[in-house]
Design a protein around this motif. Structure first.
Motif, mmCIF file in Angstrom:
data_model
loop_
_atom_site.group_PDB
_atom_site.id
_atom_site.type_symbol
_atom_site.label_atom_id
_atom_site.label_comp_id
_atom_site.label_asym_id
_atom_site.label_seq_id
_atom_site.Cartn_x
_atom_site.Cartn_y
_atom_site.Cartn_z
ATOM 1 N N ALA A 121 0.865 -1.286 -0.045
ATOM 2 C CA ALA A 121 -0.104 -0.045 -0.151
ATOM 3 C C ALA A 121 1.050 1.194 -0.046
ATOM 4 O O ALA A 121 1.862 1.341 0.700
ATOM 5 C CB ALA A 121 -1.034 0.109 1.254
ATOM 6 N N ARG A 122 0.478 2.251 -0.752
ATOM 7 C CA ARG A 122 1.233 3.494 -0.784
ATOM 8 C C ARG A 122 0.232 4.687 -0.832
ATOM 9 O O ARG A 122 -0.504 4.611 -1.830
ATOM 10 C CB ARG A 122 2.167 3.276 -2.149
ATOM 11 N N VAL A 123 0.665 5.805 -0.252
ATOM 12 C CA VAL A 123 0.154 7.054 -0.542
ATOM 13 C C VAL A 123 1.153 7.950 -0.717
ATOM 14 O O VAL A 123 2.353 7.539 -0.401
ATOM 15 C CB VAL A 123 -0.668 7.513 0.697
ATOM 16 N N SER A 124 0.901 9.061 -1.615
ATOM 17 C CA SER A 124 1.964 10.049 -1.911
ATOM 18 C C SER A 124 2.470 10.926 -0.726
ATOM 19 O O SER A 124 3.422 11.353 -0.784
ATOM 20 C CB SER A 124 1.264 10.928 -3.014
ATOM 21 N N THR A 125 1.512 11.297 0.050
ATOM 22 C CA THR A 125 1.905 12.288 1.086
ATOM 23 C C THR A 125 1.535 11.702 2.560
ATOM 24 O O THR A 125 0.563 11.057 2.711
ATOM 25 C CB THR A 125 1.296 13.698 0.955
ATOM 26 N N LEU A 128 1.693 -10.901 -5.231
ATOM 27 C CA LEU A 128 1.986 -9.470 -4.835
ATOM 28 C C LEU A 128 0.468 -8.983 -4.994
ATOM 29 O O LEU A 128 -0.145 -8.796 -6.110
ATOM 30 C CB LEU A 128 2.978 -8.805 -5.634
ATOM 31 N N VAL A 129 -0.227 -8.331 -4.048
ATOM 32 C CA VAL A 129 -1.683 -7.689 -4.082
ATOM 33 C C VAL A 129 -1.489 -6.284 -3.800
ATOM 34 O O VAL A 129 -0.905 -5.738 -2.864
ATOM 35 C CB VAL A 129 -2.507 -8.491 -2.936
ATOM 36 N N ILE A 130 -2.131 -5.514 -4.747
ATOM 37 C CA ILE A 130 -1.997 -4.014 -4.728
ATOM 38 C C ILE A 130 -3.620 -3.506 -5.061
ATOM 39 O O ILE A 130 -4.308 -4.302 -5.575
ATOM 40 C CB ILE A 130 -1.008 -3.300 -5.670
ATOM 41 N N TRP A 131 -3.862 -2.412 -4.478
ATOM 42 C CA TRP A 131 -5.173 -1.972 -4.507
ATOM 43 C C TRP A 131 -5.491 -1.283 -6.047
ATOM 44 O O TRP A 131 -6.568 -1.791 -6.517
ATOM 45 C CB TRP A 131 -5.472 -0.916 -3.451
ATOM 46 N N LYS A 132 -4.415 -0.572 -6.411
ATOM 47 C CA LYS A 132 -4.613 0.081 -7.715
ATOM 48 C C LYS A 132 -3.253 0.041 -8.579
ATOM 49 O O LYS A 132 -2.062 0.087 -7.777
ATOM 50 C CB LYS A 132 -4.868 1.474 -7.556
ATOM 51 N N LEU A 133 -2.989 0.082 -9.852
ATOM 52 C CA LEU A 133 -2.099 -0.189 -10.538
ATOM 53 C C LEU A 133 -1.048 0.846 -10.341
ATOM 54 O O LEU A 133 0.259 0.658 -10.123
ATOM 55 C CB LEU A 133 -2.144 -0.463 -12.039
#
Length: 183
Positions: free
Chosen positions: A7-11, A59-64
């Motif tokens: 999971a990743r967010v930009s800020t 590997l599971v991600i929410w969005k590409l």
């Protein structure tokens, strides 16, 4: 055969709750979390996640776009995962590369990579041909011999540093050393 989430967010002021909840609902055994822009190439948690994955894992991600911002990044990563025997599941797209439809996704990504490389080659060749038609040749323009001679005189005087010589004459450090070694 584990499911590993990323999971990743930009800020730092953005919430990753939606991603985490979706990854947990998808049955992830472990989730790597990161707060960094997707434009940055240095993403330590993604690197740890990729290192953690083993053949047979998913590997599971929410969005590409959580994996990368450019087509090139995504293509390279999908190729690496495929080579390592790791499946990719993208929740919002319903893509799972362990299925026949998901394998098609990998094939399309590989095809896009090949097409992009070929397009770059074609553009480069067309640009070179157009330049030649206008009388231009490739490569650097020939270096003015008087500048090289001046650089050698300054060097031989032992009054100037290499940096000062290159700044005054426009002769690169590499070219100066090449000429010095040749004589």
């Amino acid at each position: 055969m584990a499911k590993i989430g990323y999971a990743r967010v930009s800020t730092s002021d953005q919430s990753m709750d939606l991603q985490i909840d979706s990854l947990k609902s998808s049955g992830c055994d472990r989730i790597f979390e990161e707060k960094v822009s997707g434009k940055k190439s240095d993403r330590p948690e993604l690197a740890r996640c990729l290192e953690y994955l083993r053949s047979g894992d998913t590997l599971v991600i929410w969005k590409l776009d959580r994996l990368g911002r450019t087509t090139k990044q995504l293509i390279e990563l999908s190729h690496d995962l495929k080579e390592r025997g790791i499946s990719l599941q993208i929740i919002t797209l319903g893509v799972d590369t362990s299925t026949p439809a998901g394998k098609l996704f990998f094939a399309i990504m590989a095809g896009l990579a090949e097409m992009e490389a070929e397009t770059i080659r074609e553009r480069t060749q067309a640009g070179l041909q157009a330049a030649r038609a206008r009388g231009r040749k490739g490569g650097r323009p020939p270096l003015d011999k008087s500048k090289v001679e001046m650089a050698l005189l300054l060097y031989d005087s032992r009054k100037y540093t290499i940096k000062e010589i290159t700044e005054q004459t426009g002769v690169s450090k590499a070219k100066l050393y090449q000429v010095l070694n040749a004589r």
